[in-house]
Design an enzyme around this catalytic site. Structure first.
Site, PDB file in Angstrom:
ATOM      1  N   ASN A   1      12.895  25.933  42.640  1.00  0.00           N
ATOM      2  CA  ASN A   1      14.142  26.423  42.081  1.00  0.00           C
ATOM      3  C   ASN A   1      13.967  27.729  41.302  1.00  0.00           C
ATOM      4  O   ASN A   1      14.777  28.651  41.393  1.00  0.00           O
ATOM      5  CB  ASN A   1      14.706  25.304  41.181  1.00  0.00           C
ATOM      6  CG  ASN A   1      15.823  25.778  40.313  1.00  0.00           C
ATOM      7  OD1 ASN A   1      15.592  26.176  39.175  1.00  0.00           O
ATOM      8  ND2 ASN A   1      17.021  25.798  40.840  1.00  0.00           N
TER       9      ASN A   1
ATOM     10  N   GLY B   1      16.576  18.749  34.581  1.00  0.00           N
ATOM     11  CA  GLY B   1      15.570  18.736  35.636  1.00  0.00           C
ATOM     12  C   GLY B   1      14.294  19.445  35.240  1.00  0.00           C
ATOM     13  O   GLY B   1      14.210  20.114  34.209  1.00  0.00           O
ATOM     14  N   ASP B   2      13.284  19.271  36.042  1.00  0.00           N
ATOM     15  CA  ASP B   2      12.028  20.014  35.980  1.00  0.00           C
ATOM     16  C   ASP B   2      11.431  19.839  37.380  1.00  0.00           C
ATOM     17  O   ASP B   2      12.171  19.523  38.325  1.00  0.00           O
ATOM     18  CB  ASP B   2      11.118  19.466  34.864  1.00  0.00           C
ATOM     19  CG  ASP B   2       9.996  20.430  34.491  1.00  0.00           C
ATOM     20  OD1 ASP B   2      10.226  21.319  33.655  1.00  0.00           O
ATOM     21  OD2 ASP B   2       8.888  20.316  35.043  1.00  0.00           O
TER      22      ASP B   2
ATOM     23  N   THR C   1      16.958  29.951  35.264  1.00  0.00           N
ATOM     24  CA  THR C   1      15.568  30.199  34.849  1.00  0.00           C
ATOM     25  C   THR C   1      15.050  31.471  35.510  1.00  0.00           C
ATOM     26  O   THR C   1      14.468  32.348  34.860  1.00  0.00           O
ATOM     27  CB  THR C   1      14.674  29.001  35.194  1.00  0.00           C
ATOM     28  OG1 THR C   1      15.300  27.816  34.677  1.00  0.00           O
ATOM     29  CG2 THR C   1      13.299  29.142  34.579  1.00  0.00           C
TER      30      THR C   1
ATOM     31  N   SER D   1      21.459  25.441  29.979  1.00  0.00           N
ATOM     32  CA  SER D   1      21.728  24.011  29.783  1.00  0.00           C
ATOM     33  C   SER D   1      22.509  23.785  28.485  1.00  0.00           C
ATOM     34  O   SER D   1      23.427  22.959  28.432  1.00  0.00           O
ATOM     35  CB  SER D   1      20.419  23.225  29.694  1.00  0.00           C
ATOM     36  OG  SER D   1      19.935  22.903  30.978  1.00  0.00           O
TER      37      SER D   1
ATOM     38  N   LYS E   1      10.936  16.069  26.318  1.00  0.00           N
ATOM     39  CA  LYS E   1      10.541  16.142  27.735  1.00  0.00           C
ATOM     40  C   LYS E   1      10.311  14.739  28.248  1.00  0.00           C
ATOM     41  O   LYS E   1       9.982  13.835  27.476  1.00  0.00           O
ATOM     42  CB  LYS E   1       9.245  16.937  27.888  1.00  0.00           C
ATOM     43  CG  LYS E   1       9.075  17.539  29.257  1.00  0.00           C
ATOM     44  CD  LYS E   1       9.820  18.851  29.358  1.00  0.00           C
ATOM     45  CE  LYS E   1       9.842  19.424  30.737  1.00  0.00           C
ATOM     46  NZ  LYS E   1      10.321  20.814  30.721  1.00  0.00           N
TER      47      LYS E   1
ATOM     48  N   LYS F   1      16.156  18.161  23.725  1.00  0.00           N
ATOM     49  CA  LYS F   1      16.620  18.759  24.981  1.00  0.00           C
ATOM     50  C   LYS F   1      15.400  19.158  25.786  1.00  0.00           C
ATOM     51  O   LYS F   1      14.488  19.789  25.274  1.00  0.00           O
ATOM     52  CB  LYS F   1      17.456  20.015  24.658  1.00  0.00           C
ATOM     53  CG  LYS F   1      18.004  20.708  25.886  1.00  0.00           C
ATOM     54  CD  LYS F   1      19.308  20.096  26.321  1.00  0.00           C
ATOM     55  CE  LYS F   1      19.660  20.428  27.759  1.00  0.00           C
ATOM     56  NZ  LYS F   1      18.995  19.544  28.758  1.00  0.00           N
TER      57      LYS F   1
HETATM   58  N1  GLU Z   1      12.744  21.868  32.544  1.00  0.00           N
HETATM   59  C1  GLU Z   1      13.296  23.117  32.111  1.00  0.00           C
HETATM   60  C2  GLU Z   1      12.398  23.732  31.075  1.00  0.00           C
HETATM   61  O1  GLU Z   1      11.193  23.651  31.209  1.00  0.00           O
HETATM   62  C3  GLU Z   1      14.765  23.002  31.697  1.00  0.00           C
HETATM   63  C4  GLU Z   1      15.059  22.048  30.585  1.00  0.00           C
HETATM   64  C5  GLU Z   1      16.544  21.867  30.290  1.00  0.00           C
HETATM   65  O2  GLU Z   1      17.377  22.550  30.905  1.00  0.00           O
HETATM   66  O3  GLU Z   1      16.835  21.047  29.423  1.00  0.00           O
HETATM   67  O4  GLU Z   1      12.796  24.349  30.133  1.00  0.00           O
END
Ligand code: GLU
Length: 450
Positions: A241, A165-166, A210, A382, A126, A90
């Site tokens: 965001n 997302g990121d 977040t 998530s 990732k 994830k």
């Molecule tokens: N990109 C976000 C993080 O750095 C969210 C990752 C997700 O929701 O899977 O954790």
């Protein structure tokens, strides 16, 4: 330092000499683990550390897309399935021009421990691409996302790997990515991505999660220090965001966010970005414009703009770097200390160089909180989205918020308890590394050697 821990760090440095960000995160995490390794000789025997620094698998793929003038462009796509010991991989997808294998691996490694800290069954992964969304049209973004998913879809699935997302990947991109996945698979597949729109399986509060989680974490630590969040001034970097979620929650809590930053410089709003809904919501507009600059905010609201500078010399009660990795170097850390700041809370992934982080952690009375704990509410929600999708249910915003709040309280407690257990005092950085590691290490240990 424990000799086994030191030897693994040396192995990683030798093997990944061209991957500075990955080396940086491995050093940061492993340097907290000596007391755990001392107490668990079985982890040495099973060589847990050399195994945990090696991704289970990682692949790259070609992503070709055609721009609005009919010209083809080729980018590289990545997915790193780093560690699945406690659940499906994830983690987000980052679209940014400086994405490299090293960046994807550092983010994937951080994600393992962050996801473990949420208390939910999610492994670490990732992905992303060196595609630069700056200045791209809506149609170009859509075509890129479709092409990216055409290459990625065969490697992911609701029980295998669930991207989100990121940076550079928000609700709009998730929509295009999910649409292409569904077109290829011909089934819902429990939504497969998180951060989806509310009309097709997205969780309430995921967009804010977040930032909200970071503020809940901050409030919890302030409570421990006998202080109130109300009236606190906060200097942040970034304007995406995460910054938006922080500002929104700061407004609810009566705290004041006074800075934002972008690649072009920073703005200082003494009234607070969090002082009106119009200002907070303008962040979404700035991000969606793909102009990637904060000057627009200064022009719209008539506040000072400092071109080419970072906000770390500004006087505030709390510093929250919320932009990107290595945003705070030693010179900035020194300014922060000179300004008498007590609370340094990382929000972006690895926003502090190790040198700056160690300097800040060594300041008496300063409380430093690590990103993998502070920003874990995003991936935590998530995981709640995954739960709702697999049950074919929709939870209300209130239900999600209650769970997010509790999750952040638990993360602070688990980190503080882990540090306490090894005689480290109220060390939230070491505590987060230890608590996250112990869960994953034990799962790996119990599953045998592979
Ligand atoms: N990109 C976000 C993080 O750095 C969210 C990752 C997700 O929701 O899977 O954790």
């Amino acid at each position: 330092m424990n000799a086994y821990v030191a030897s693994v760090i040396e192995n990683v440095k030798a093997k990944h000499a061209s991957e500075p960000e990955f080396i940086q995160t491995v050093e940061e995490v492993l340097s907290s683990l000596s007391p755990v390794i001392d107490a668990h000789p079985e982890y040495v025997k099973a060589d847990i550390l050399n195994r945990i620094v090696e991704p289970e698998r990682m692949f790259t793929f070609r992503v070709v897309w055609v721009d609005d003038n009919g010209v083809p462009h080729t980018n590289t796509g990545y997915r790193c399935q780093f560690n699945g010991a406690i659940g499906p991989y994830k983690g987000g997808l980052r679209f940014q021009k400086n994405v490299t294998p090293s960046v994807i691996k550092f983010l994937g490694f951080e994600q393992i421990f962050k996801n473990a800290l949420t208390g939910l069954p999610i492994g670490g992964g990732k992905g992303g691409s060196d595609f630069d969304p700056t200045g791209k049209s809506e149609n170009e973004i859509m075509r890129f996302c479709q092409s990216f998913m055409t290459a990625l879809y065969r490697y992911i699935g609701p029980d295998t790997d669930v991207p989100a997302g990121d940076m550079g990947v928000g609700g709009r991109e998730i929509g295009y990515l999910y649409g292409q996945y569904r077109r290829l698979k011909g089934s819902f597949e429990n939504g497969v991505l998180t951060g989806k729109g509310f009309t097709y399986g997205g969780s309430r509060t995921r967009p804010e999660a977040t930032g909200y989680g970071a503020m809940y974490y901050l409030a919890e630590v302030l409570k421990h220090e006998g202080e109130d969040i109300k009236g606190k001034t906060i200097a942040i970097s970034g304007f995406g965001n995460v910054a938006w979620g922080i500002c929104k929650k700061a407004m609810h809590m009566g705290a004041k966010v006074i800075t934002l930053s972008g690649p072009d410089g920073y703005i200082l709003d003494p009234e607070g970005v969090s002082s009106s809904e119009e200002k907070v919501d303008y962040l979404l507009e700035m991000r969606a414009s793909n102009r990637n600059r904060v000057l627009d905010y200064a022009e719209k609201f008539g506040v000072p703009f400092f071109p080419g500078e970072k906000p770390w010399g500004v006087k505030a009660d709390v510093i929250m770097p919320s932009a990107m990795q290595n945003d705070v170097h030693l010179d900035s850390a020194k300014k922060i200390v000179e300004n008498g700041v007590k609370y340094y809370f990382e929000v972006a992934n690895m926003p502090t160089t190790n040198e700056a982080l160690n300097y800040l952690r060594a300041q008496p009375g300063m409380i430093v909180a690590p990103s993998k704990a502070v920003n874990a509410g995003g991936v935590g929600v998530s995981a709640l989205e995954m739960a709702q999708n697999s049950e074919h249910l929709v939870w209300s915003a209130e239900e999600v918020d209650v769970q997010l709040h509790r999750m952040m309280e638990n993360i602070v407690k688990a980190s503080a308890d882990a540090a306490e257990e090894y005689g480290l005092g109220y060390d939230l950085v070491a505590g987060a590394n230890i608590a996250g590691f112990k869960k994953v290490a034990q799962a790996m240990y119990e599953q045998g050697i592979f």
